[in-house]
Scaffold this active site. Structure first.
Site, PDB file in Angstrom:
ATOM      1  N   GLN A 125       0.739  -1.222   0.109  1.00  0.00           N
ATOM      2  CA  GLN A 125      -0.067  -0.109  -0.138  1.00  0.00           C
ATOM      3  C   GLN A 125       0.789   1.157  -0.079  1.00  0.00           C
ATOM      4  O   GLN A 125       1.499   1.665   0.900  1.00  0.00           O
ATOM      5  CB  GLN A 125      -0.889   0.017   1.246  1.00  0.00           C
ATOM      6  CG  GLN A 125      -1.663   1.302   1.333  1.00  0.00           C
ATOM      7  CD  GLN A 125      -2.634   1.072   2.791  1.00  0.00           C
ATOM      8  OE1 GLN A 125      -2.159   0.639   3.736  1.00  0.00           O
ATOM      9  NE2 GLN A 125      -3.577   1.817   2.794  1.00  0.00           N
ATOM     10  N   GLY A 126       0.812   2.026  -0.727  1.00  0.00           N
ATOM     11  CA  GLY A 126       1.824   3.204  -0.997  1.00  0.00           C
ATOM     12  C   GLY A 126       0.890   4.580  -0.847  1.00  0.00           C
ATOM     13  O   GLY A 126       0.503   5.410  -1.646  1.00  0.00           O
ATOM     14  N   TYR A 127       0.389   4.692   0.405  1.00  0.00           N
ATOM     15  CA  TYR A 127      -0.278   5.742   0.695  1.00  0.00           C
ATOM     16  C   TYR A 127       0.474   6.958   1.318  1.00  0.00           C
ATOM     17  O   TYR A 127       0.807   8.071   0.950  1.00  0.00           O
ATOM     18  CB  TYR A 127      -1.492   5.536   1.475  1.00  0.00           C
ATOM     19  CG  TYR A 127      -2.944   4.956   0.863  1.00  0.00           C
ATOM     20  CD1 TYR A 127      -2.803   4.641  -0.383  1.00  0.00           C
ATOM     21  CD2 TYR A 127      -4.161   5.370   1.689  1.00  0.00           C
ATOM     22  CE1 TYR A 127      -4.040   4.043  -0.763  1.00  0.00           C
ATOM     23  CE2 TYR A 127      -5.350   4.925   1.046  1.00  0.00           C
ATOM     24  CZ  TYR A 127      -5.277   4.158  -0.191  1.00  0.00           C
ATOM     25  OH  TYR A 127      -6.473   3.854  -0.713  1.00  0.00           O
ATOM     26  N   SER A 128       0.966   6.659   2.620  1.00  0.00           N
ATOM     27  CA  SER A 128       1.622   7.508   3.477  1.00  0.00           C
ATOM     28  C   SER A 128       2.917   8.109   2.851  1.00  0.00           C
ATOM     29  O   SER A 128       3.666   7.277   2.117  1.00  0.00           O
ATOM     30  CB  SER A 128       1.820   6.917   4.860  1.00  0.00           C
ATOM     31  OG  SER A 128       0.802   6.201   5.166  1.00  0.00           O
ATOM     32  N   GLU A 244     -10.724  -1.107   5.240  1.00  0.00           N
ATOM     33  CA  GLU A 244      -9.430  -1.363   6.146  1.00  0.00           C
ATOM     34  C   GLU A 244      -9.990  -1.469   7.603  1.00  0.00           C
ATOM     35  O   GLU A 244      -9.565  -2.404   8.290  1.00  0.00           O
ATOM     36  CB  GLU A 244      -8.364  -0.489   5.901  1.00  0.00           C
ATOM     37  CG  GLU A 244      -6.940  -0.737   6.674  1.00  0.00           C
ATOM     38  CD  GLU A 244      -6.049   0.382   6.438  1.00  0.00           C
ATOM     39  OE1 GLU A 244      -6.435   1.316   5.545  1.00  0.00           O
ATOM     40  OE2 GLU A 244      -5.025   0.248   7.127  1.00  0.00           O
ATOM     41  N   SER A 383      -5.147   6.922  12.698  1.00  0.00           N
ATOM     42  CA  SER A 383      -4.659   6.753  14.070  1.00  0.00           C
ATOM     43  C   SER A 383      -6.162   6.818  15.254  1.00  0.00           C
ATOM     44  O   SER A 383      -7.296   7.233  14.394  1.00  0.00           O
ATOM     45  CB  SER A 383      -4.022   7.896  14.494  1.00  0.00           C
ATOM     46  OG  SER A 383      -4.595   9.040  14.519  1.00  0.00           O
ATOM     47  N   ASN A 384      -5.839   6.381  16.044  1.00  0.00           N
ATOM     48  CA  ASN A 384      -7.018   6.406  17.110  1.00  0.00           C
ATOM     49  C   ASN A 384      -7.518   7.815  17.352  1.00  0.00           C
ATOM     50  O   ASN A 384      -8.807   7.871  17.646  1.00  0.00           O
ATOM     51  CB  ASN A 384      -6.787   5.657  18.195  1.00  0.00           C
ATOM     52  CG  ASN A 384      -6.781   4.163  18.170  1.00  0.00           C
ATOM     53  OD1 ASN A 384      -6.923   3.482  16.879  1.00  0.00           O
ATOM     54  ND2 ASN A 384      -6.905   3.207  19.186  1.00  0.00           N
ATOM     55  N   GLU A 385      -6.819   8.843  17.529  1.00  0.00           N
ATOM     56  CA  GLU A 385      -7.296  10.177  17.584  1.00  0.00           C
ATOM     57  C   GLU A 385      -8.292  10.603  16.207  1.00  0.00           C
ATOM     58  O   GLU A 385      -9.071  11.022  16.524  1.00  0.00           O
ATOM     59  CB  GLU A 385      -6.142  11.062  17.596  1.00  0.00           C
ATOM     60  CG  GLU A 385      -5.330  11.064  18.742  1.00  0.00           C
ATOM     61  CD  GLU A 385      -4.378   9.865  18.897  1.00  0.00           C
ATOM     62  OE1 GLU A 385      -3.990   9.144  18.010  1.00  0.00           O
ATOM     63  OE2 GLU A 385      -3.900   9.672  20.100  1.00  0.00           O
TER      64      GLU A 385
HETATM   65  C1  LIG Z   1       4.097  -0.157  11.409  1.00  0.00           C
HETATM   66  C2  LIG Z   1       3.245   0.707  10.591  1.00  0.00           C
HETATM   67  C3  LIG Z   1       2.660   0.057   9.174  1.00  0.00           C
HETATM   68  C4  LIG Z   1       2.359   0.900   8.185  1.00  0.00           C
HETATM   69  N1  LIG Z   1       1.975   0.483   7.197  1.00  0.00           N
HETATM   70  C5  LIG Z   1       1.415   1.280   6.129  1.00  0.00           C
HETATM   71  C6  LIG Z   1       1.349   0.883   4.871  1.00  0.00           C
HETATM   72  O1  LIG Z   1       1.750  -0.304   4.478  1.00  0.00           O
HETATM   73  N2  LIG Z   1       1.040   1.816   3.817  1.00  0.00           N
HETATM   74  C7  LIG Z   1       0.678   3.018   4.153  1.00  0.00           C
HETATM   75  O2  LIG Z   1       0.476   3.764   3.174  1.00  0.00           O
HETATM   76  N3  LIG Z   1       1.129   3.535   5.511  1.00  0.00           N
HETATM   77  C8  LIG Z   1       1.190   2.619   6.419  1.00  0.00           C
HETATM   78  N4  LIG Z   1       1.413   3.209   7.680  1.00  0.00           N
HETATM   79  C9  LIG Z   1       1.493   4.686   8.038  1.00  0.00           C
HETATM   80  C10 LIG Z   1       0.211   4.998   8.850  1.00  0.00           C
HETATM   81  O3  LIG Z   1      -0.950   5.094   8.053  1.00  0.00           O
HETATM   82  C11 LIG Z   1       0.513   6.383   9.503  1.00  0.00           C
HETATM   83  O4  LIG Z   1       1.362   6.177  10.362  1.00  0.00           O
HETATM   84  C12 LIG Z   1      -0.756   7.004   9.873  1.00  0.00           C
HETATM   85  O5  LIG Z   1      -1.283   7.729   9.101  1.00  0.00           O
HETATM   86  C13 LIG Z   1      -0.197   8.257  11.040  1.00  0.00           C
HETATM   87  O6  LIG Z   1       0.318   9.235  10.149  1.00  0.00           O
HETATM   88  P1  LIG Z   1       1.882   9.679  10.733  1.00  0.00           P
HETATM   89  O7  LIG Z   1       2.724   8.476  11.349  1.00  0.00           O
HETATM   90  O8  LIG Z   1       2.637  10.394   9.853  1.00  0.00           O
HETATM   91  O9  LIG Z   1       1.542  10.553  11.953  1.00  0.00           O
HETATM   92  P2  LIG Z   1       1.134  11.858  12.181  1.00  0.00           P
HETATM   93  O10 LIG Z   1      -0.064  11.996  11.229  1.00  0.00           O
HETATM   94  O11 LIG Z   1       2.022  12.922  12.237  1.00  0.00           O
HETATM   95  O12 LIG Z   1       0.290  11.852  13.475  1.00  0.00           O
HETATM   96  C14 LIG Z   1       1.093  12.154  14.817  1.00  0.00           C
HETATM   97  C15 LIG Z   1       0.380  12.191  16.086  1.00  0.00           C
HETATM   98  O13 LIG Z   1      -0.531  13.267  15.691  1.00  0.00           O
HETATM   99  C16 LIG Z   1      -1.901  12.963  16.099  1.00  0.00           C
HETATM  100  N5  LIG Z   1      -2.879  13.756  15.087  1.00  0.00           N
HETATM  101  C17 LIG Z   1      -2.681  13.939  13.840  1.00  0.00           C
HETATM  102  N6  LIG Z   1      -3.531  14.707  13.367  1.00  0.00           N
HETATM  103  C18 LIG Z   1      -4.642  14.827  14.479  1.00  0.00           C
HETATM  104  C19 LIG Z   1      -6.053  15.537  14.707  1.00  0.00           C
HETATM  105  N7  LIG Z   1      -6.305  16.382  13.498  1.00  0.00           N
HETATM  106  N8  LIG Z   1      -6.282  15.584  15.686  1.00  0.00           N
HETATM  107  C20 LIG Z   1      -5.665  14.921  16.783  1.00  0.00           C
HETATM  108  N9  LIG Z   1      -4.566  14.306  16.761  1.00  0.00           N
HETATM  109  C21 LIG Z   1      -3.940  14.287  15.341  1.00  0.00           C
HETATM  110  C22 LIG Z   1      -2.005  11.512  15.614  1.00  0.00           C
HETATM  111  O14 LIG Z   1      -3.206  10.803  16.139  1.00  0.00           O
HETATM  112  C23 LIG Z   1      -0.688  10.840  16.105  1.00  0.00           C
HETATM  113  O15 LIG Z   1      -0.862  10.739  17.607  1.00  0.00           O
HETATM  114  C24 LIG Z   1       1.772   2.245   8.593  1.00  0.00           C
HETATM  115  C25 LIG Z   1       2.496   2.646   9.856  1.00  0.00           C
HETATM  116  C26 LIG Z   1       2.978   1.979  10.751  1.00  0.00           C
HETATM  117  C27 LIG Z   1       3.359   2.671  12.006  1.00  0.00           C
END
Ligand SMILES: Cc1cc2nc3c(=O)[nH]c(=O)nc-3n(C[C@H](O)[C@H](O)[C@H](O)COP(=O)(O)OP(=O)(O)OC[C@H]3O[C@@H](n4cnc5c(N)ncnc54)[C@H](O)[C@@H]3O)c2cc1C
Lengths: 398, 385
Positions: A125-128, A244, A383-385
């Site tokens: 999955q190439g999203y993030s 998902e 995320s759970n938030e």
């Molecule tokens: C083990 C693992 C596997 C993954 N696999 C994939 C994958 O296969 N493909 C893919 O595309 N992605 C993948 N992901 C990425 C995942 O979807 C992102 O980590 C996730 O979307 C959170 O983004 P971030 O890590 O940039 O955190 P950030 O978005 O920077 O968030 C940091 C913190 O801020 C909080 N936050 C952000 N916005 C808000 C808001 N508006 N209100 C309150 N709190 C907020 C978040 O909840 C978090 O606690 C994976 C991540 C992990 C850890």
């Protein structure tokens, strides 16, 4: 209202249980929650199910689904959890598959659905991106049209198991001038062997290699690999995220996990007696099980609604939040149960291929790596938030 | 009431903080942790030079005349730097046994070498089936002439791969878990019959399973009175627990700070994530956990010299609070870092791991909650008719 399984459902359970017991590779029993598997181990059961026609029960029958009711699917996941089987990974079957059969043209369907079902093609999955996590719509990877190709440039990250993948589905910006960031995104399928793609490992705190950075430098992809319409990718991406989430509750797996925790706690001793008999510890297990029951029946209600054609709504956020909290608590209690033996770290030794006997009981050395690893579940999949924000907005209307 | 550090303590803290800043940055630590030996003897020598290893010993014993507060100061800095070298096993545990119960001969043999940094110790007390009960011993020491023969296995002995000497608890009498019959020995690791299985721990240290097979020691290996060692062991473990609390306080503070800093820099939805109120309040809660952990660590450290009951209650109360606080701070630090928190590359995950493991050392939250509850119940005045 009625909680009983029908005669048919009981017969169904018997049938699938027998099938699993006969066909699931014995040496892979109990390994479904492990992250450090080989490509072959990940795919073994998927391939067997593919041949049987059971690898994607939730798909419409005409695309290769089983036509099972939601109750049957629930029984199926329970029976798999009994042996803690290594289930097909979500990226093909639960993510890109449904996007393809819902939004893509016939050509793409014919080309890609069979490989997803059979387990012959591994998807990631190439999203993030580094700058686009929770705020996925701010993604910057671009796809620029050049004749009958898109040229993709940018960086994806956290790409789970990309080191094994044959294909990746990528969200790219195709219209940088769109008014809103959500507009101008496209959903493109890319062969991982295409020149210009580089996968770099990211090591996680548990010591594993599960995620990667995926870099795209002038990667040329035929325009036929576009899913649906150009610049409409966000709609498909959101559809996928909802899918998902609904699988993410992991009730059957957690139930099996509680059983396993009980087994461990009956082996572990406290003052010479089984830890399971300890009031403090057993109450914690009870609490976990009660929470899991609440989740289970919430999921069953959701499934019932779904089978009436009311697709997964924002309630699925409850399943994600509660399901992941329970998975995390489960690994935490397991780590607690093993006491001092939570400390030895032996994964490196195993990776070297050395066959050193474990330190402490054989279930102990994965306990804390599992706990650390499971912290990811409240971060990924929205995320759970973010889930709570969804409920705030969509359900409470605030 | 005085919560100020002495001039010496402030000096120790400042010079140790500088040393860690200059020579114990995160990348250096990673290299050390992944190296074959897993520690730096030359760093240990520098700690000795700074006087850290002699700080909590009386001048009579050849120390600097400090006390448990000095160890607390040291361990808080160790926690901030995720220092792996074995201060608690060597200085707090082995040093504690020697200073409380060592004979003149034992002190003579070991104290100067310990304080000078030439001799490193490990404390072998836990057993495979004993969990956190210090009296749940299957290791035995049988009288043999004037000496003893030790048999048994010790579990997860922190720092043992680096140690030349072990402090070992064993049963000289009584049944498993009896209060009586526990004795403490000092054993050279190269003694005949001692073998180890060495391994890394998940938080970057080293430990061993230590096996004793007919290990003969002389009468001079016994520390304290034969069969009456449990109160001594409890006392030393309480001192070690207080020191571990201080380490947790150091680690918590850094994990909190890193998180606040990250939330300032990380932008999503066009704004620093630190602007989201739900995260702000979570970071405030982390701050409060840290502050209360500091308070509890001071409290417990200052009560180490009180009656057995007071000391035990204070230490258990602190360990419960720090176990809970460390868990909260660690988990939230990862959560707020998002995916970055999950990476081995960032330091924050390593603080989380250390905080998690501190809970499982010297008894976890449940263990200390039980001990506290039992002591409080025993303390209750019997109701008048
Ligand atoms: C083990 C693992 C596997 C993954 N696999 C994939 C994958 O296969 N493909 C893919 O595309 N992605 C993948 N992901 C990425 C995942 O979807 C992102 O980590 C996730 O979307 C959170 O983004 P971030 O890590 O940039 O955190 P950030 O978005 O920077 O968030 C940091 C913190 O801020 C909080 N936050 C952000 N916005 C808000 C808001 N508006 N209100 C309150 N709190 C907020 C978040 O909840 C978090 O606690 C994976 C991540 C992990 C850890």
């Amino acid at each position: 209202m009625n909680l009983e399984f029908s005669q048919d459902e009981i017969a169904f359970r018997k049938e699938v249980r027998a099938f699993i017991e006969e066909n699931y590779p014995k040496e892979l029993i109990g390994m479904g929650s492990r992250e450090d598997l080989t490509r072959e181990q990940f795919l073994a059961w998927h391939k067997i199910l593919g041949e049987k026609g059971w690898s994607a029960p939730a798909w419409p029958e005409k695309y290769g689904g089983t036509g099972w009711t939601s109750t049957q699917r629930y029984i199926w996941s329970e029976e798999n959890a009994r042996l803690d089987t290594i289930m097909p990974l979500p990226f093909g079957v639960s993510m890109v598959g449904p996007v393809i059969y819902t939004f893509a043209n016939e050509e793409i369907k014919e080309r890609h659905l069979p490989g997803i079902l059979s387990g012959d093609v591994w998807w990631c999955q190439g999203y993030s991106e580094p700058g686009a996590g929770s705020d996925l719509a701010s993604l910057k990877t671009t796809a620029v049209r050049d004749g009958d190709h898109y040229v993709i440039n940018g960086q994806k990250t956290w790409t789970t198991l990309a080191q094994f993948a044959d294909w990746i589905f990528v969200l790219c910006r195709t219209d940088p001038d769109a008014e809103k960031p959500q507009e101008g995104i496209s959903f493109i399928l890319v062969d991982m062997k295409t020149p210009g793609i580089e996968v770099r490992p990211i090591r996680t705190i548990d010591g594993g290699h599960e995620v990667n950075e995926t870099w795209f430098t002038d990667v040329r992809v035929p325009v036929e690999n576009l899913v649906g319409e150009e610049n409409k990718g966000w709609t498909y991406a959101k559809f996928l995220l909802a899918h998902e989430r609904s699988g993410i509750a992991g009730v059957a797996r957690s139930k099996r996990g509680v059983e396993r925790l009980r087994e461990i706690a009956s082996t572990e001793l406290i003052d010479g007696e089984p830890l399971l008999g300890d009031r403090d510890f057993s109450r914690k297990i009870s609490q976990l099980e009660i929470d899991l029951t609440a989740l289970e029946f919430t999921e069953l209600r959701t499934l019932a609604r779904e089978s009436e054609g009311k697709g997964p709504g924002p309630e699925s956020s409850i399943l994600k939040v509660k399901g992941t909290e329970i998975q995390q608590r489960l690994t935490e209690l397991t780590m607690e149960a093993v006491g001092n033996y939570a400390q030895p770290y032996l994964r490196g030794a195993a990776d070297d291929g050395s066959n050193e006997y474990p330190v402490g009981p054989d279930y102990a050395h994965v306990a804390s790596p599992n706990y650390f690893n499971m912290r990811k579940t409240s971060i990924y999949g929205g995320s759970n938030e973010i889930q709570r924000n969804i409920i705030t907005k969509m359900i409470l209307g605030l | 009431m005085d919560f100020n550090f002495t001039e010496e303590q402030t000096m120790i803290r400042d010079s140790l903080a500088r040393l860690i800043r200059e020579q114990y940055d995160f990348d250096t630590r990673r290299g050390v942790v992944e190296s074959d030996s897993g520690w730096r003897p030359e760093m240990w020598a520098q700690f000795a030079e700074l006087g850290l290893l002699m700080a909590p010993f009386s001048e009579d014993d050849g120390g600097l005349g400090g006390d448990a507060v000095d160890a607390m100061v040291v361990m808080e800095e160790f926690g901030k730097g995720l220092v792996v070298e074995p201060y608690i096993p060597t200085v707090v545990c082995a040093g504690g046994f020697l200073k409380h119960a060592g004979t003149a001969g034992q002190k003579e043999e070991h104290m100067a070498a310990l304080m000078g940094g030439e001799r490193v110790f490990a404390f072998a007390y836990a057993e495979p089936r004993g969990r956190y009960n210090l009296a749940d011993l299957e290791t035995t020491a049988k009288k043999d002439g004037s000496g003893y023969v030790i048999n048994g296995q010790k579990a997860v002995v922190i720092g043992a791969p680096w140690a030349s000497h072990l402090i070992v608890t064993a049963r000289t009498g009584g049944d498993r878990r009896d209060e009586n019959g526990v004795s403490v020995f000092i054993v050279a690791k190269d003694a005949e019959g001692v073998t180890t299985r060495d391994y890394p721990t998940i938080d970057g240290r080293r430990a061993s399973e230590v096996y004793f097979e007919n290990v003969s020691v002389g009468a001079d290996a016994l520390i304290g009175d034969e069969g009456a060692g449990l109160p001594l062991v409890e006392r030393v473990v309480d001192e070690a627990t207080a020191a571990a609390c201080a380490e947790a306080v150091g680690a918590m503070g850094v994990a909190h700070q890193m998180t606040v800093e990250y939330s300032r820099q990380r932008k999503q939805f066009g704004t620093p994530i630190g602007k989201f109120q739900v995260l702000q309040h979570r970071m405030v809660d982390m701050f409060m956990e840290h502050e209360q952990s500091i308070s509890m660590t001071y409290m417990a450290t200052l009560k180490l010299g009180e009656s057995d009951v007071e000391r035990k209650k204070a230490v258990s109360a602190a360990k419960v609070r720090i176990g809970q606080g460390g868990r909260f701070v660690g988990q939230e630090a990862i959560q707020i870092h998002g995916g970055m928190g999950m990476t081995d590359e960032l330091a924050v995950g390593h603080y989380f791991k250390r905080l998690t493991m501190i809970d499982s050392e010297f008894g976890n939250v449940d263990h200390h909650m039980k001990r506290y509850t039992a002591l409080s119940a025993a303390d209750m005045p019997v109701a008048a008719e």
